[in-house]
Write a protein that holds these residues in place. Structure first.
Motif, PDB file in Angstrom:
ATOM      1  N   THR A 123      40.255  33.352  43.778  1.00  0.00           N
ATOM      2  CA  THR A 123      40.289  34.284  42.654  1.00  0.00           C
ATOM      3  C   THR A 123      41.644  34.982  42.643  1.00  0.00           C
ATOM      4  N   GLN A 160      40.026  41.718  35.531  1.00  0.00           N
ATOM      5  CA  GLN A 160      40.231  40.271  35.562  1.00  0.00           C
ATOM      6  C   GLN A 160      40.482  39.731  36.975  1.00  0.00           C
ATOM      7  N   TYR A 162      38.624  39.060  39.412  1.00  0.00           N
ATOM      8  CA  TYR A 162      37.657  38.133  39.995  1.00  0.00           C
ATOM      9  C   TYR A 162      37.554  36.821  39.206  1.00  0.00           C
ATOM     10  N   ARG A 163      38.494  36.617  38.322  1.00  0.00           N
ATOM     11  CA  ARG A 163      38.578  35.340  37.617  1.00  0.00           C
ATOM     12  C   ARG A 163      39.440  34.360  38.417  1.00  0.00           C
ATOM     13  N   TYR A 164      39.345  33.096  38.037  1.00  0.00           N
ATOM     14  CA  TYR A 164      40.136  32.045  38.678  1.00  0.00           C
ATOM     15  C   TYR A 164      41.333  31.699  37.790  1.00  0.00           C
ATOM     16  N   GLU A 167      41.287  30.272  34.187  1.00  0.00           N
ATOM     17  CA  GLU A 167      40.781  31.108  33.105  1.00  0.00           C
ATOM     18  C   GLU A 167      41.884  31.906  32.410  1.00  0.00           C
TER      19      GLU A 167
END
Length: 336
Positions: A123, A160, A162-164, A167
Motif C-alpha cells: 500500500t 488514500q 491504504y490504496r495500492y 489505483e
C-alpha cells in the motif's frame, strides 16, 4: 562557491562496465558509460544534467547514490563523490553500498517510471513508511502520522494511504515517489527524469510541486532529463553530457540562450517554442548516429558529428575550459 556551500563534489568520475568474452570469459573490453566528469552541487541548489538517451546521465545519478554495485557487481567506479556531511566528508565512490547505509537517508532518488518504481503489492502507507522503518526508530503511530503529513505535502489525501499503486494515475504515483524520497528529510534528491513518463499537463504540476518542496525543506536536486525546456525552468546550472563526458557547464540562462558547444547548440535548436509568433533559429540537424560507448572515437567524442571538426579534434579530449565567467566549454575551436 565556497566549500561550506558545497553539498557534494564529483571529481573525475568514471564508470565502466566490463565486457567478457572468449572461452574462459575474460574481460575483453569495457563500456565507458561515464568517462571522467567533474561538477559540484551546492546546498539548496538544482543542477540540471541533460543529454541524449545513452549518454550516461542515469549512470551518474546511480553512482552518486551508490546503488550501481548492487545492480552490477562487476562495475568499475573511479574518481570521487564526496558528500560534505556534518561528520565530515564521505566519499561514496570509495566505500561499499553497505558502508553508505548510515548516510543513505540523506541522499534519496526519484525514479523515472512511476509505474515500475512502486511495489504493486504494498500500500502507499507501506511504501512511504519503508524508509522510516529502515533509517529511523519511529513508533508505528509516529510513522502513520508522518505518512499522512507527507501525503498532504505532495497534494494527496491522507485517506488514500491504504490504496495500492494501481489505483492511482501516473502523476499521483510520481507524487507518492516524491513523498517516499522526502520521508527521511534528505539533503539531496537525485531526480532521474521524474516527469518524462507523464502527460505534459501533469509535468508542470509535478515540477512546480518539486520547486515548492525545495524551498520548504531546503533541498538540493540533481535533475536528470533530456527535455531542455524543463531543465532550464527548474535548474540554476546545467551540465550538458555527450557520450560519457560533460561538454558544457554553466548557468541555465547562459546554456539555454547562449550555448557555445556545437552539441549544445544542436540540442537547443530542437526545443519547440510554444509561441508561433516568435521566430525560431534555424534547426541544426546532426549527421550520423551516436557512437557506441564500447568503442568511443579518439579525442573529442562529438567530432564524428560536428560541423566544426578539425584534425586536432582526434588527438585528445578537450579540457572543460572557462570561456566566460562561470561558463565552461570543452571545445577550443569555439573559443578561437
Amino acid at each position: 562557491m565556497t566549500d561550506n556551500n558545497i553539498l557534494v563534489d564529483v571529481e573525475d568520475l568514471k564508470v565502466h562496465f566490463p565486457v567478457y568474452g572468449g572461452v574462459f570469459s575474460r574481460k575483453v573490453a569495457a563500456v565507458k558509460a561515464v568517462d571522467g566528469i567533474t561538477f559540484s552541487v551546492g546546498k539548496h541548489e538544482t543542477i540540471g544534467l541533460v543529454g541524449e538517451s545513452g549518454c550516461g546521465k542515469t549512470t551518474v545519478g546511480r553512482a552518486m547514490i551508490n546503488i550501481l554495485r548492487h545492480m552490477s557487481p562487476d562495475v568499475e567506479i573511479y574518481g570521487h563523490i564526496r558528500y560534505q556531511f556534518k561528520e565530515g566528508p564521505i566519499d561514496f565512490a570509495q566505500i561499499s553500498p553497505r558502508g553508505t547505509r548510515p548516510y543513505r537517508a540523506r541522499v534519496q532518488m526519484i525514479f523515472q517510471d512511476p509505474y515500475a518504481s512502486l511495489n504493486p503489492r504494498m500500500t502507499v502507507a507501506q511504501i512511504i513508511s519503508e524508509p522510516l522503518r529502515i533509517h529511523t526508530s519511529m513508533k508505528q503511530s509516529e510513522m502513520k502520522e508522518r505518512v499522512g503529513w507527507l501525503m498532504d505535502k505532495v497534494g494527496l489525501s491522507p485517506e488514500q494511504t491504504y490504496r495500492y499503486p494501481h489505483e492511482f494515475s501516473g502523476g499521483q504515483r510520481q507524487r507518492v515517489g516524491i513523498a517516499r524520497a522526502l520521508a527521511t528529510n534528505p539533503e539531496l534528491i537525485i531526480c532521474d527524469e521524474p516527469v518524462s513518463a507523464l502527460d505534459v499537463s501533469i509535468q508542470a504540476q509535478v515540477i512546480n510541486l518539486m520547486m515548492d518542496l525545495q524551498d520548504e525543506f531546503n533541498l538540493s536536486y540533481l535533475f536528470i532529463a533530456h527535455d531542455l525546456s524543463i531543465v532550464e525552468h527548474i535548474s540554476v546550472k546545467i551540465a550538458v553530457m555527450y557520450l560519457g563526458n560533460i561538454v558544457e557547464f554553466g548557468l541555465s540562462k547562459d546554456i539555454f540562450f547562449k550555448p557555445r558547444h556545437p552539441y549544445s547548440r544542436a540540442l537547443i535548436s530542437a526545443v519547440p517554442l510554444p509561441d508561433p509568433s516568435i521566430k525560431k533559429t534555424e534547426r541544426i540537424l546532426l549527421k550520423g548516429d551516436v557512437p557506441t560507448p564500447l568503442h568511443k572515437p579518439s579525442g573529442c567524442p562529438f567530432r564524428t558529428r560536428c560541423w566544426l571538426v578539425e584534425p586536432s579534434c582526434a588527438e585528445r579530449m578537450p579540457d572543460l575550459d572557462e570561456h566566460a565567467p562561470g561558463h565552461f566549454v570543452a571545445c577550443p575551436i569555439v573559443k578561437e
